[in-house]
Write a protein that holds these residues in place. Sequence first.
Motif, PDB file in Angstrom:
ATOM      1  N   LEU A  31      35.971  -3.995  17.157  1.00 23.51           N
ATOM      2  CA  LEU A  31      36.953  -5.044  17.432  1.00 23.51           C
ATOM      3  C   LEU A  31      38.371  -4.498  17.295  1.00 23.51           C
ATOM      4  O   LEU A  31      39.268  -4.888  18.055  1.00 23.51           O
ATOM      5  N   ALA A  32      38.584  -3.577  16.364  1.00 23.36           N
ATOM      6  CA  ALA A  32      39.908  -2.945  16.241  1.00 23.36           C
ATOM      7  C   ALA A  32      40.234  -2.164  17.509  1.00 23.36           C
ATOM      8  O   ALA A  32      41.381  -2.187  17.993  1.00 23.36           O
ATOM      9  N   TRP A  33      39.239  -1.469  18.086  1.00 24.71           N
ATOM     10  CA  TRP A  33      39.443  -0.754  19.349  1.00 24.71           C
ATOM     11  C   TRP A  33      39.855  -1.728  20.443  1.00 24.71           C
ATOM     12  O   TRP A  33      40.795  -1.474  21.190  1.00 24.71           O
ATOM     13  N   GLN A  34      39.139  -2.848  20.550  1.00 25.21           N
ATOM     14  CA  GLN A  34      39.453  -3.827  21.584  1.00 25.21           C
ATOM     15  C   GLN A  34      40.837  -4.427  21.364  1.00 25.21           C
ATOM     16  O   GLN A  34      41.564  -4.687  22.319  1.00 25.21           O
ATOM     17  N   THR A  35      41.200  -4.638  20.112  1.00 26.42           N
ATOM     18  CA  THR A  35      42.529  -5.152  19.794  1.00 26.42           C
ATOM     19  C   THR A  35      43.599  -4.172  20.266  1.00 26.42           C
ATOM     20  O   THR A  35      44.610  -4.576  20.848  1.00 26.42           O
ATOM     21  N   LEU A  36      43.371  -2.887  20.041  1.00 23.48           N
ATOM     22  CA  LEU A  36      44.299  -1.863  20.524  1.00 23.48           C
ATOM     23  C   LEU A  36      44.372  -1.875  22.044  1.00 23.48           C
ATOM     24  O   LEU A  36      45.461  -1.781  22.624  1.00 23.48           O
ATOM     25  N   ALA A  37      43.224  -2.004  22.701  1.00 25.47           N
ATOM     26  CA  ALA A  37      43.209  -2.052  24.170  1.00 25.47           C
ATOM     27  C   ALA A  37      44.026  -3.253  24.667  1.00 25.47           C
ATOM     28  O   ALA A  37      44.801  -3.129  25.624  1.00 25.47           O
ATOM     29  N   PHE A  38      43.856  -4.414  24.028  1.00 22.76           N
ATOM     30  CA  PHE A  38      44.651  -5.591  24.392  1.00 22.76           C
ATOM     31  C   PHE A  38      46.141  -5.340  24.147  1.00 22.76           C
ATOM     32  O   PHE A  38      46.982  -5.717  24.966  1.00 22.76           O
ATOM     33  N   ALA A  39      46.470  -4.712  23.033  1.00 19.52           N
ATOM     34  CA  ALA A  39      47.879  -4.459  22.701  1.00 19.52           C
ATOM     35  C   ALA A  39      48.528  -3.545  23.735  1.00 19.52           C
ATOM     36  O   ALA A  39      49.661  -3.792  24.170  1.00 19.52           O
ATOM     37  N   LEU A  40      47.826  -2.504  24.149  1.00 17.71           N
ATOM     38  CA  LEU A  40      48.368  -1.599  25.163  1.00 17.71           C
ATOM     39  C   LEU A  40      48.532  -2.316  26.503  1.00 17.71           C
ATOM     40  O   LEU A  40      49.519  -2.114  27.206  1.00 17.71           O
ATOM     41  N   GLY A  41      47.572  -3.161  26.855  1.00 17.25           N
ATOM     42  CA  GLY A  41      47.664  -3.928  28.093  1.00 17.25           C
ATOM     43  C   GLY A  41      48.782  -4.952  28.058  1.00 17.25           C
ATOM     44  O   GLY A  41      49.450  -5.185  29.071  1.00 17.25           O
ATOM     45  N   ALA A  42      49.001  -5.557  26.901  1.00 18.95           N
ATOM     46  CA  ALA A  42      50.084  -6.538  26.768  1.00 18.95           C
ATOM     47  C   ALA A  42      51.450  -5.857  26.792  1.00 18.95           C
ATOM     48  O   ALA A  42      52.404  -6.374  27.380  1.00 18.95           O
ATOM     49  N   ALA A  43      51.540  -4.677  26.187  1.00 20.61           N
ATOM     50  CA  ALA A  43      52.822  -3.974  26.115  1.00 20.61           C
ATOM     51  C   ALA A  43      53.195  -3.303  27.430  1.00 20.61           C
ATOM     52  O   ALA A  43      54.345  -3.374  27.866  1.00 20.61           O
ATOM     53  N   GLY A  44      52.228  -2.665  28.066  1.00 15.85           N
ATOM     54  CA  GLY A  44      52.546  -1.878  29.259  1.00 15.85           C
ATOM     55  C   GLY A  44      51.943  -2.382  30.546  1.00 15.85           C
ATOM     56  O   GLY A  44      52.070  -1.732  31.578  1.00 15.85           O
ATOM     57  N   GLY A  45      51.259  -3.512  30.500  1.00 12.72           N
ATOM     58  CA  GLY A  45      50.577  -4.022  31.680  1.00 12.72           C
ATOM     59  C   GLY A  45      49.143  -3.522  31.706  1.00 12.72           C
ATOM     60  O   GLY A  45      48.792  -2.564  31.008  1.00 12.72           O
ATOM     61  N   VAL A  46      48.312  -4.169  32.517  1.00 16.45           N
ATOM     62  CA  VAL A  46      46.882  -3.828  32.517  1.00 16.45           C
ATOM     63  C   VAL A  46      46.623  -2.377  32.908  1.00 16.45           C
ATOM     64  O   VAL A  46      45.628  -1.794  32.477  1.00 16.45           O
ATOM     65  N   GLY A  47      47.494  -1.780  33.660  1.00 21.58           N
ATOM     66  CA  GLY A  47      47.324  -0.374  34.032  1.00 21.58           C
ATOM     67  C   GLY A  47      47.509   0.578  32.868  1.00 21.58           C
ATOM     68  O   GLY A  47      47.049   1.714  32.912  1.00 21.58           O
TER      69      GLY A  47
END
Length: 138
Positions: A31-47
């Motif tokens: 879940l921490a990995w997924q949270t990081l993935a969401f954070a990167l997508g929110a900060a820089g866009g889904v790409g």
Amino acid sequence: MDIDVRGPRFGAAVTALVLAAVLITGSVWLLAWQTLAFALGAAGGVGASPYGLLFRAVVRPRLGPPTEFEAPEPPRFAQAVGLVFAAVGLVGFGLGPAWLGLVATGAALAAAFLNAAFGYCLGCEFYLLVRRVTVRTE
């Protein structure tokens, strides 16, 4: 610049698999990995998310050219919404109560599944609703 709609949908499919694994195993680290993935997508866009990078490098070259595009803002907002739910899930699984982790992760899984299976992005729809409301009140 508009984005290929298949990218966020691919990301949602991977996200759904990861969140299902979290619910099955109760893994805080996953879940921490997924949270990081969401954070990167929110900060820089889904790409900028790991799944967006995987789509662009491995999946998209094997597909035909995109035929549908969408604005990047709604999926980016959806990533931020996913981030909130994943963070709440982390609190629940990490500190308790466990039911909070289950409910928050389950809600994020439901949203990811809707996008992956049916192309219906709850976070994107919420973004559009917020935009309509804020435009009317300005």
